[in-house]
Scaffold this motif. Structure first.
Motif, PDB file in Angstrom:
ATOM      1  N   SER A  17       0.884  -1.069   0.076  1.00 21.77           N
ATOM      2  CA  SER A  17       0.063  -0.135   0.021  1.00 21.77           C
ATOM      3  C   SER A  17       0.925   1.258   0.109  1.00 21.77           C
ATOM      4  O   SER A  17       1.619   1.395   1.063  1.00 21.77           O
ATOM      5  CB  SER A  17      -0.643  -0.014   1.247  1.00 21.77           C
ATOM      6  OG  SER A  17      -1.792   1.181   1.257  1.00 21.77           O
ATOM      7  N   ILE A  18       0.665   2.126  -1.092  1.00 28.81           N
ATOM      8  CA  ILE A  18       1.580   3.177  -1.123  1.00 28.81           C
ATOM      9  C   ILE A  18       0.818   4.504  -1.005  1.00 28.81           C
ATOM     10  O   ILE A  18      -0.310   4.479  -1.723  1.00 28.81           O
ATOM     11  CB  ILE A  18       2.231   3.279  -2.613  1.00 28.81           C
ATOM     12  CG1 ILE A  18       3.264   2.167  -2.960  1.00 28.81           C
ATOM     13  CG2 ILE A  18       3.160   4.653  -2.642  1.00 28.81           C
ATOM     14  CD1 ILE A  18       3.794   1.875  -4.140  1.00 28.81           C
ATOM     15  N   ARG A  19       1.308   5.279   0.100  1.00 28.89           N
ATOM     16  CA  ARG A  19       0.558   6.454   0.276  1.00 28.89           C
ATOM     17  C   ARG A  19       1.282   7.857   0.030  1.00 28.89           C
ATOM     18  O   ARG A  19       2.559   7.474   0.565  1.00 28.89           O
ATOM     19  CB  ARG A  19      -0.105   6.340   1.945  1.00 28.89           C
ATOM     20  CG  ARG A  19      -0.902   5.091   2.062  1.00 28.89           C
ATOM     21  CD  ARG A  19      -2.373   5.080   1.591  1.00 28.89           C
ATOM     22  NE  ARG A  19      -2.938   3.967   1.784  1.00 28.89           N
ATOM     23  CZ  ARG A  19      -3.831   3.949   2.926  1.00 28.89           C
ATOM     24  NH1 ARG A  19      -4.104   4.973   3.715  1.00 28.89           N
ATOM     25  NH2 ARG A  19      -4.530   2.818   3.159  1.00 28.89           N
ATOM     26  N   GLY A  20       0.948   8.865  -0.361  1.00 27.32           N
ATOM     27  CA  GLY A  20       1.622   9.825  -0.232  1.00 27.32           C
ATOM     28  C   GLY A  20       2.528  10.236  -1.335  1.00 27.32           C
ATOM     29  O   GLY A  20       2.748   9.238  -2.466  1.00 27.32           O
ATOM     30  N   ASN A  21       3.324  11.548  -1.247  1.00 30.01           N
ATOM     31  CA  ASN A  21       4.337  11.833  -2.203  1.00 30.01           C
ATOM     32  C   ASN A  21       5.622  12.414  -1.571  1.00 30.01           C
ATOM     33  O   ASN A  21       5.226  12.934  -0.527  1.00 30.01           O
ATOM     34  CB  ASN A  21       3.635  12.760  -3.308  1.00 30.01           C
ATOM     35  CG  ASN A  21       2.501  12.312  -3.999  1.00 30.01           C
ATOM     36  OD1 ASN A  21       2.487  11.658  -5.079  1.00 30.01           O
ATOM     37  ND2 ASN A  21       1.375  12.633  -3.647  1.00 30.01           N
ATOM     38  N   GLU A  40      -2.510  11.526   7.977  1.00 27.31           N
ATOM     39  CA  GLU A  40      -2.439  11.907   6.819  1.00 27.31           C
ATOM     40  C   GLU A  40      -1.324  13.061   6.452  1.00 27.31           C
ATOM     41  O   GLU A  40      -0.979  13.183   5.423  1.00 27.31           O
ATOM     42  CB  GLU A  40      -3.877  12.523   6.591  1.00 27.31           C
ATOM     43  CG  GLU A  40      -4.820  11.393   6.276  1.00 27.31           C
ATOM     44  CD  GLU A  40      -4.869  10.528   5.059  1.00 27.31           C
ATOM     45  OE1 GLU A  40      -4.176  10.848   4.002  1.00 27.31           O
ATOM     46  OE2 GLU A  40      -5.109   9.214   5.513  1.00 27.31           O
ATOM     47  N   GLN A  41      -1.060  13.971   7.626  1.00 30.29           N
ATOM     48  CA  GLN A  41      -0.101  14.772   7.233  1.00 30.29           C
ATOM     49  C   GLN A  41       1.291  14.542   6.899  1.00 30.29           C
ATOM     50  O   GLN A  41       1.841  15.172   5.812  1.00 30.29           O
ATOM     51  CB  GLN A  41       0.029  15.824   8.540  1.00 30.29           C
ATOM     52  CG  GLN A  41       0.874  17.063   8.386  1.00 30.29           C
ATOM     53  CD  GLN A  41       1.359  17.425  10.164  1.00 30.29           C
ATOM     54  OE1 GLN A  41       0.639  17.183  10.904  1.00 30.29           O
ATOM     55  NE2 GLN A  41       2.240  18.313  10.032  1.00 30.29           N
ATOM     56  N   LEU A  42       1.546  13.371   7.202  1.00 26.96           N
ATOM     57  CA  LEU A  42       3.080  12.622   7.022  1.00 26.96           C
ATOM     58  C   LEU A  42       3.136  12.536   5.368  1.00 26.96           C
ATOM     59  O   LEU A  42       4.125  12.524   4.822  1.00 26.96           O
ATOM     60  CB  LEU A  42       3.241  11.504   7.589  1.00 26.96           C
ATOM     61  CG  LEU A  42       4.780  11.104   7.839  1.00 26.96           C
ATOM     62  CD1 LEU A  42       5.730  12.332   8.598  1.00 26.96           C
ATOM     63  CD2 LEU A  42       5.105   9.819   8.357  1.00 26.96           C
ATOM     64  N   TYR A  43       1.922  12.335   4.926  1.00 24.19           N
ATOM     65  CA  TYR A  43       1.804  11.831   3.188  1.00 24.19           C
ATOM     66  C   TYR A  43       2.115  13.089   2.472  1.00 24.19           C
ATOM     67  O   TYR A  43       2.241  12.799   1.215  1.00 24.19           O
ATOM     68  CB  TYR A  43       0.473  11.172   3.025  1.00 24.19           C
ATOM     69  CG  TYR A  43       0.261   9.790   3.875  1.00 24.19           C
ATOM     70  CD1 TYR A  43       1.198   8.948   4.411  1.00 24.19           C
ATOM     71  CD2 TYR A  43      -1.101   9.457   4.413  1.00 24.19           C
ATOM     72  CE1 TYR A  43       0.900   7.958   4.977  1.00 24.19           C
ATOM     73  CE2 TYR A  43      -1.295   8.457   5.046  1.00 24.19           C
ATOM     74  CZ  TYR A  43      -0.316   7.532   5.279  1.00 24.19           C
ATOM     75  OH  TYR A  43      -0.441   6.480   6.144  1.00 24.19           O
TER      76      TYR A  43
END
Length: 284
Positions: A17-21, A40-43
């Motif tokens: 599972s890949i989240r964020g940039n 979510e902020q970390l993503y």
């Protein structure tokens, strides 16, 4: 970005599972459980790549003991790295997965930029586990102890009802050892998480009991961040890490004063700031 994929390794379907940039952080463990712990902020700053290991996926066959050694798990991580074409990444391991992360960095150092070890003791030996229980009994407040006694009394029934989920039930019923808020119910975190108990029993009961992360750190030249929770009685006390006292320039230790076993969940803003600042500092 939110991508789901699967990496095949020796017949095991390891979900990703890949989240964020942003800069990639490979999080070893369950691709279902661990995304629930990070904010979510970390993503917005990093790309977190959550990778299953053999202990969290259904086996493709009846397994022989040689198929769930720690070396096999490390080779699975390397197979995933190659499939995902990760060339320069941070590896993160939480709890028992810290042993996997550091051992991977030792065995396959070429593409690892940094290592993050969260909420682990230096070893998982029976002696250390007894030491942690003793510390809880000596220092936990009466309310926390009463909560633990009430929760743990339910564990036997949980296991009788779902023996295949013994690991998850144990983690849930150990909440008073695991959270700053000792009454927190973490059952939702484990919903839908498959546990392959022969694999987990071997890794946590044998492989991690033979290792000592303080010794292993001497063989790793990469920047390493060790994050600990003051109220993490599962791997307490934090003084087990007193040997990490600044004498190793590449190793930084951070203690979260209002966290148990999951500072990324319990103190997300502080966790994100410490992780981000450390990554930025060690990039220079």
């Amino acid at each position: 970005m939110n991508i789901q994929s699967t990496v095949m390794s020796e017949g095991f379907a390891l979900n990703v599972s890949i989240r964020g940039n942003g800069r990639p952080i490979l999080v070893v463990g369950s691709s279902i459980y661990y995304p629930r712990l990070f904010s979510e902020q970390l993503y917005t700053s990093f790309q977190l790549i959550f990778l299953d290991h053999r202990g969290f996926v259904k086996p493709p066959r009846t397994l022989e003991p040689e198929e769930y050694t720690l070396d096999k798990v490390l080779d699975d991580i390397e197979a995933a790295r190659q499939t995902l074409e990760l060339e320069d990444f941070i590896i993160l391991g939480h709890s028992g997965h810290a042993f996997m992360a550091l051992e991977y960095a030792k065995k396959y150092p070429e593409h690892v930029r940094k290592v993050v070890l969260l909420n682990t003791a230096p070893t998982n030996s029976p002696e250390r586990q007894q030491q942690s229980f003793a510390f809880f009994n000596e220092t936990a407040c009466p309310e926390r102890k009463r909560q633990f006694e009430a929760d743990i009394a339910l564990l036997e029934g949980d296991i009788q009802r779902e023996p295949e989920r013994r690991f998850a039930h144990m983690c849930i019923r150990m909440g008073a050892h695991s959270f700053y808020d000792y009454a927190y119910d973490a059952a939702w975190m484990w919903e839908g998480v498959f546990t392959n108990m022969p694999v987990i029993d071997h890794l946590w009961g044998e492989a991690f009991a033979r290792l000592n992360l303080i010794d292993s750190l001497k063989e790793v030249a990469k920047p390493v961040l060790i994050g600990l929770g003051r109220y993490d009685y599962l791997v307490s006390p934090v003084s087990l890490w007193n040997a990490i006292n600044g004498s190793q320039a590449n190793v930084k230790k951070a203690i979260f004063e209002k966290s148990g076993h999951n500072p990324m969940f319990e103190e997300p803003d502080l966790f994100n700031a410490i992780l981000t600042d450390w990554i930025d500092e060690t990039d220079n």
